[in-house]
Design a protein around this motif. Structure first.
Motif, PDB file in Angstrom:
ATOM      1  N   LEU A   1     -10.845   1.186   0.916  1.00 36.96           N
ATOM      2  CA  LEU A   1      -9.587   1.408   1.797  1.00 36.96           C
ATOM      3  C   LEU A   1      -8.862   3.147   0.824  1.00 36.96           C
ATOM      4  O   LEU A   1      -8.532   4.043   1.875  1.00 36.96           O
ATOM      5  CB  LEU A   1      -8.493   0.850   1.179  1.00 36.96           C
ATOM      6  CG  LEU A   1      -7.652   0.500   2.635  1.00 36.96           C
ATOM      7  CD1 LEU A   1      -8.665  -0.138   3.514  1.00 36.96           C
ATOM      8  CD2 LEU A   1      -6.559  -1.353   1.871  1.00 36.96           C
TER       9      LEU A   1
ATOM     10  N   ALA B   1      -3.410   0.595  -2.852  1.00 36.34           N
ATOM     11  CA  ALA B   1      -3.562  -0.573  -2.513  1.00 36.34           C
ATOM     12  C   ALA B   1      -3.335  -1.920  -3.356  1.00 36.34           C
ATOM     13  O   ALA B   1      -4.396  -1.675  -4.506  1.00 36.34           O
ATOM     14  CB  ALA B   1      -4.577  -0.581  -1.465  1.00 36.34           C
TER      15      ALA B   1
ATOM     16  N   THR C   1      -5.475  -5.995  -0.598  1.00 34.72           N
ATOM     17  CA  THR C   1      -6.358  -5.915   0.999  1.00 34.72           C
ATOM     18  C   THR C   1      -6.622  -7.665   1.209  1.00 34.72           C
ATOM     19  O   THR C   1      -7.010  -7.941   0.941  1.00 34.72           O
ATOM     20  CB  THR C   1      -7.334  -4.867   0.527  1.00 34.72           C
ATOM     21  OG1 THR C   1      -8.298  -5.919  -0.157  1.00 34.72           O
ATOM     22  CG2 THR C   1      -6.823  -3.602   0.077  1.00 34.72           C
TER      23      THR C   1
ATOM     24  N   PHE D   1     -11.634  -6.184   3.183  1.00 40.29           N
ATOM     25  CA  PHE D   1     -11.561  -5.495   2.375  1.00 40.29           C
ATOM     26  C   PHE D   1     -11.566  -5.027   1.093  1.00 40.29           C
ATOM     27  O   PHE D   1     -10.934  -5.293  -0.059  1.00 40.29           O
ATOM     28  CB  PHE D   1     -10.512  -4.089   3.265  1.00 40.29           C
ATOM     29  CG  PHE D   1     -11.099  -4.195   4.298  1.00 40.29           C
ATOM     30  CD1 PHE D   1     -12.450  -3.208   4.876  1.00 40.29           C
ATOM     31  CD2 PHE D   1     -10.160  -4.967   5.721  1.00 40.29           C
ATOM     32  CE1 PHE D   1     -12.450  -2.973   6.489  1.00 40.29           C
ATOM     33  CE2 PHE D   1     -10.422  -4.504   6.721  1.00 40.29           C
ATOM     34  CZ  PHE D   1     -11.003  -3.282   6.842  1.00 40.29           C
TER      35      PHE D   1
ATOM     36  N   ARG E   1     -10.921  -3.069  -2.372  1.00 39.90           N
ATOM     37  CA  ARG E   1      -9.216  -1.734  -2.722  1.00 39.90           C
ATOM     38  C   ARG E   1     -10.788  -0.176  -3.025  1.00 39.90           C
ATOM     39  O   ARG E   1      -9.753   0.533  -1.929  1.00 39.90           O
ATOM     40  CB  ARG E   1      -9.300  -1.556  -4.038  1.00 39.90           C
ATOM     41  CG  ARG E   1      -7.985  -1.486  -4.457  1.00 39.90           C
ATOM     42  CD  ARG E   1      -7.802  -2.586  -5.531  1.00 39.90           C
ATOM     43  NE  ARG E   1      -7.378  -0.788  -6.333  1.00 39.90           N
ATOM     44  CZ  ARG E   1      -6.285  -0.713  -6.956  1.00 39.90           C
ATOM     45  NH1 ARG E   1      -5.090  -0.831  -6.692  1.00 39.90           N
ATOM     46  NH2 ARG E   1      -6.186   0.772  -7.744  1.00 39.90           N
TER      47      ARG E   1
ATOM     48  N   TRP F   1       1.003  -0.939  -0.277  1.00 37.05           N
ATOM     49  CA  TRP F   1       0.339  -0.272  -0.173  1.00 37.05           C
ATOM     50  C   TRP F   1       0.792   1.328   0.567  1.00 37.05           C
ATOM     51  O   TRP F   1       2.049   0.949   0.199  1.00 37.05           O
ATOM     52  CB  TRP F   1      -0.982   0.178   1.388  1.00 37.05           C
ATOM     53  CG  TRP F   1      -0.518  -0.516   2.287  1.00 37.05           C
ATOM     54  CD1 TRP F   1      -0.519  -1.041   3.199  1.00 37.05           C
ATOM     55  CD2 TRP F   1      -0.086   0.805   3.515  1.00 37.05           C
ATOM     56  NE1 TRP F   1      -0.024  -1.712   4.417  1.00 37.05           N
ATOM     57  CE2 TRP F   1       0.404   0.222   4.233  1.00 37.05           C
ATOM     58  CE3 TRP F   1       0.278   2.225   3.104  1.00 37.05           C
ATOM     59  CZ2 TRP F   1       1.654   1.128   5.904  1.00 37.05           C
ATOM     60  CZ3 TRP F   1       1.085   3.342   4.474  1.00 37.05           C
ATOM     61  CH2 TRP F   1       1.075   1.946   5.428  1.00 37.05           C
TER      62      TRP F   1
ATOM     63  N   CYS G   1       0.376   5.727   1.139  1.00 38.99           N
ATOM     64  CA  CYS G   1      -0.402   6.532   1.952  1.00 38.99           C
ATOM     65  C   CYS G   1       0.044   8.100   1.727  1.00 38.99           C
ATOM     66  O   CYS G   1       1.387   7.889   1.367  1.00 38.99           O
ATOM     67  CB  CYS G   1      -0.855   6.072   3.113  1.00 38.99           C
ATOM     68  SG  CYS G   1       0.751   5.907   4.646  1.00 38.99           S
TER      69      CYS G   1
ATOM     70  N   TYR H   1      -4.272   6.203   2.699  1.00 35.10           N
ATOM     71  CA  TYR H   1      -4.378   5.485   1.771  1.00 35.10           C
ATOM     72  C   TYR H   1      -4.466   5.825   0.393  1.00 35.10           C
ATOM     73  O   TYR H   1      -5.540   6.571  -0.194  1.00 35.10           O
ATOM     74  CB  TYR H   1      -5.174   4.206   1.937  1.00 35.10           C
ATOM     75  CG  TYR H   1      -4.748   3.437   2.489  1.00 35.10           C
ATOM     76  CD1 TYR H   1      -3.985   2.338   2.611  1.00 35.10           C
ATOM     77  CD2 TYR H   1      -6.058   2.221   3.364  1.00 35.10           C
ATOM     78  CE1 TYR H   1      -3.789   1.845   3.820  1.00 35.10           C
ATOM     79  CE2 TYR H   1      -5.404   1.947   4.910  1.00 35.10           C
ATOM     80  CZ  TYR H   1      -4.381   1.170   4.656  1.00 35.10           C
ATOM     81  OH  TYR H   1      -3.894   0.865   5.727  1.00 35.10           O
TER      82      TYR H   1
END
Ligand code: ADP
Length: 731
Positions: free
Chosen positions: A281, A269, A272, A276, A278, A258, A260, A266
């Motif tokens: 996120l 990514a 995941t 979750f 993408r 990932w 950020c 984020y």
């Protein structure tokens, strides 16, 4: 074609002037002195084009002076102008000449510019590895700029030349695109590999073109570029392959990569975890989706310090707990400012769970070893006391009591060792089932008979319910008896005296069910899944402390080997337990008399003492067995090696030989082989007594001529039963 070197333009202009003047001198006699200026004009154009404005104006002035000097009367003077006509001619010449000089200098500059831009174009085409092409659909001719021959190995003078390097399907596809562009009068784009005719190399080529149409909508002209994109194609493939490898590594290692921003949100990514998406996120703060907002603060701290960080985290999501390892690295841009953070998060939950399981397993093993030591030491004390009692005893009753103790305690030890051996065989996957179709009711009855003394001693009551018809099962009767014996044993052990145990046999669809229910101490709900694990002993108050925590593990494996299952039910501590064994029903009923003990005609050993030779290198073992045989009214002889056994065989003439297999020197198997080949005695019974009981071991002893194969430790009653059977049925 302007001369590029400036200094060179003047001598060239001078040279042209001399040549033009000379030519004029040669031509004037023929022209009768008319138009003396005329020959200078073409030269002026040439000088203008090649040498520019300055040299051409100088040329004009020189030409004017030469004309006045050579051809205007009076000849030989530079300014012989006497008449208005001469003056007008000079002015006119100068004016017209200046005009011609400027126009040709301007044209020369234009040509120079055009040449420069063509050079630049060629340079750009070569740098971009491309050629431009221009195709006239009426004539079929193609013109190109850039090096088609260098790039594609051939010059393109027609559309067919362009298509020659393509495979037939690619050429067809190209024509289709071209046709479509012709119909819609627009652009087309196509990429395919071309094969160079000279080297045979493949050149990936991107064609982009435009088709122009005439008033009737017919294609008249097509033009465009062809770019050698081999390097890009190779780079693309290499980067795709690298990306695939990278993705595979991330996926198989359960790693999320990932990125950020400096605030900890984020921005990208891959892979995941925890279900979750993408999209969920991207834009979210690190840790916010799993209720851990402080993770974003850690990211911001990394941004502030510029240091790489490694963290171990435990997060809960969707009812599960995950163990994660994260590495994050702040990335500075060219100003040294950190604007993004790269991270990798590995889900090590499975690894941690496996480690935890290993730790628990090791703890269970340690506990087991402690229990084993304790369990094996337990029977030793009564045996030692009993030996002391035997030594001191004078009465028959005391001696009988001592032998009872020894028999019971050694049987208990033998059972423990059997369990241990079974466990080792099962974990090594070397258990062999001697399967046959049997009536499960018989097996249950035999198992109950075996535990009867224990139940009597503990004053437990057993009730048995059996279906009226046979319950056929394809199984190993000894192993199934072992399973049921273990359940009955546990029911007795874990029930306070006097207890009540129920055994119920039934059929359900295509399964046979045996249920053993007790009203004992019961098993807590959370412990129920564990009771079938190796070395599990539940530490509950009131439980009998004996047992190694092996029995149920062995039972489950044995039942599973039969294609069945075993379950436990208990409403909790103090509410008793129920164990249910399910076995597949055999399609056919058991063979007649199956499970029934063969009727052995008991011979009275006292009437005709049978001679038995014991052959064992364990002197104590051999002597004790001989003593027991004598006690049971047999005639017993002992040999401590194979050689000795063969030597005394003729003298002793035994009816039965009990042979240990692993003898030093000549082995038991070899003794049997030699005896079988040297003596024709059919009444000689050979019994192997060994620690090895696999099918292959049994096959080996049978092949050597043994009549029976018994596995140590052998109960004397079992040994006697086998001997009697062999004595009553000689070979
Ligand atoms: P053990 O030799 O210790 O009896 P088992 O594998 O047969 O080993 O049983 C494992 C554990 O399961 C026992 O230690 C005991 O705590 C529990 N257990 C087995 N059978 C019963 C039962 N009928 N009632 C209560 N607890 C039982």
């Amino acid at each position: 074609m302007v001369i590029e070197r400036l200094w060179f333009r003047w001598p060239v202009a001078a040279l042209i002037f001399v040549a033009a003047t000379w030519l004029n001198l040669q031509l004037q006699p023929a022209l009768n002195g008319r138009a003396p200026l005329l020959p200078f004009f073409p030269s002026l154009v040439v000088v203008g084009l090649a040498c520019g404005l300055g040299p051409s104006l100088a040329f004009l002035a020189a030409a004017c002076l030469a004309t006045l000097y050579f051809w205007v009367d009076p000849v030989g003077q530079f300014l012989p102008i006497n008449s208005l006509a001469d003056a007008a001619m000079v002015v006119l010449f100068l004016f017209a000449g200046a005009l011609v000089a400027s126009v040709s200098a301007w044209a020369g500059r234009l040509m120079q510019k055009e040449r420069n831009s063509r050079r630049r174009l060629n340079l750009a085409l070569a740098a971009g590895r491309m050629v431009t092409w221009d195709w006239d659909s009426v004539t079929g001719f193609a013109t190109t700029a850039g090096g088609a021959k260098q790039l594609f190995g051939r010059s393109w003078s027609s559309m067919d030349d362009m298509l020659a390097g393509m495979s037939a399907p690619d050429a067809e596809r190209f024509r289709d695109r071209y046709r479509y562009a012709t119909e819609s009068g627009g652009r087309f784009s196509f990429a395919c590999p071309l094969t160079r005719p000279d080297t045979g190399e493949t050149v990936w080529t991107q064609f982009d073109g435009y088709v122009s149409l005439d008033a009737k909508g017919r294609a008249v002209h097509a033009y465009g570029v062809a770019v050698d994109v081999t390097q890009q194609q190779e780079a693309l493939r290499a980067s795709q392959a690298a990306e695939e490898r990278f993705h595979l590594a991330l996926q198989s290692g359960k790693v999320m990569a990932w990125e950020c921003d400096a605030q900890g949100r984020y921005t990208w990514a891959f892979n995941t975890p925890m279900g979750f998406s993408r999209d969920a996120l991207i834009g979210a703060e690190v840790g916010s989706l799993v209720g851990e907002p402080e993770y974003a603060a850690i990211v911001r701290e990394a941004v502030a310090t510029g240091r790489t960080m490694n963290l171990a985290q435990q997060v809960s999501h969707g009812g599960r707990t995950y163990q994660l390892l994260t590495s994050l690295r702040p990335v500075a841009d060219h100003n040294g400012e950190v604007r993004r953070v790269l991270g990798a998060t590995v889900d090590v939950s499975e690894l941690s769970a496996a480690q935890e399981e290993l730790r628990r397993e090791s703890q269970r093993k340690d506990a087991f070893l402690a229990t084993l030591a304790h369990e094996l030491r337990n029977p030793m004390a009564p045996i030692r006391y009993a030996v002391a009692m035997l030594r001191q005893s004078t009465t028959e009753a005391a001696r009988a009591h001592a032998t009872d103790i020894i028999a019971r305690q050694s049987a208990h030890m033998a059972r423990l060792l059997d369990d241990l051996l079974d466990m080792s065989r099962i974990t090594r996957n070397v258990v062999e089932l001697q399967r046959q179709v049997i009536d499960l009711r018989t097996v249950v009855k035999q198992a109950l008979e075996a535990v009867e003394p224990l139940y009597k001693e503990m004053k437990h009551r057993v009730s048995l319910s059996l279906p009226p018809e046979p319950v056929p099962v394809d199984g190993d009767p000894t192993r199934l008896q072992q399973v049921l014996g273990n359940l009955l044993d546990n029911a007795a052990k874990y029930s306070p005296e006097p207890g009540e145990v129920t055994v119920h046999v039934a059929t359900e669809d295509d399964q046979a069910l045996v249920t053993v229910t007790d009203k004992g101490i019961g098993i807590a709900m959370e412990m129920q899944p564990q009771v079938f694990e190796l070395f599990t002993r539940i530490d509950s108050r009131g439980a009998a402390p004996s047992g190694l925590g092996i029995g149920l593990a062995v039972s489950r494996q044995l039942v599973q080997l039969h294609g069945g299952a075993i379950e436990v039910e208990s409403e909790g501590v103090g509410h008793g337990s129920r164990f249910i064994v399910r076995l597949p029903l055999a399609p056919h009923g058991p063979a007649a008399h199956d499970g029934e003990e063969p009727d052995v005609e008991a011979t009275d050993p006292a009437a005709a003492p049978v001679c038995v030779m014991v052959v064992d290198d364990n002197v104590d073992g051999a002597n004790t067995l001989a003593e027991v045989l004598r006690g049971a009214h047999y005639r017993a002889a002992v040999a401590y090696s194979g050689e000795e056994a063969l030597k005394c065989f003729e003298r002793v003439q035994p009816r039965v030989m009990l042979l240990d297999i692993g003898l030093p020197g000549i082995s038991g198997t070899e003794v049997a082989r030699r005896l079988r080949s040297s003596t024709r005695r059919e009444d000689l019974a050979l019994i192997a007594i060994t620690g090895w009981g696999q099918r292959s071991d049994r096959d080996a002893t049978a092949a050597a001529g043994f009549d029976a194969h018994l596995v140590k430790p052998v109960e004397f009653s079992e040994l006697e039963r086998v001997m009697q059977q062999l004595l009553s049925e000689p070979r």
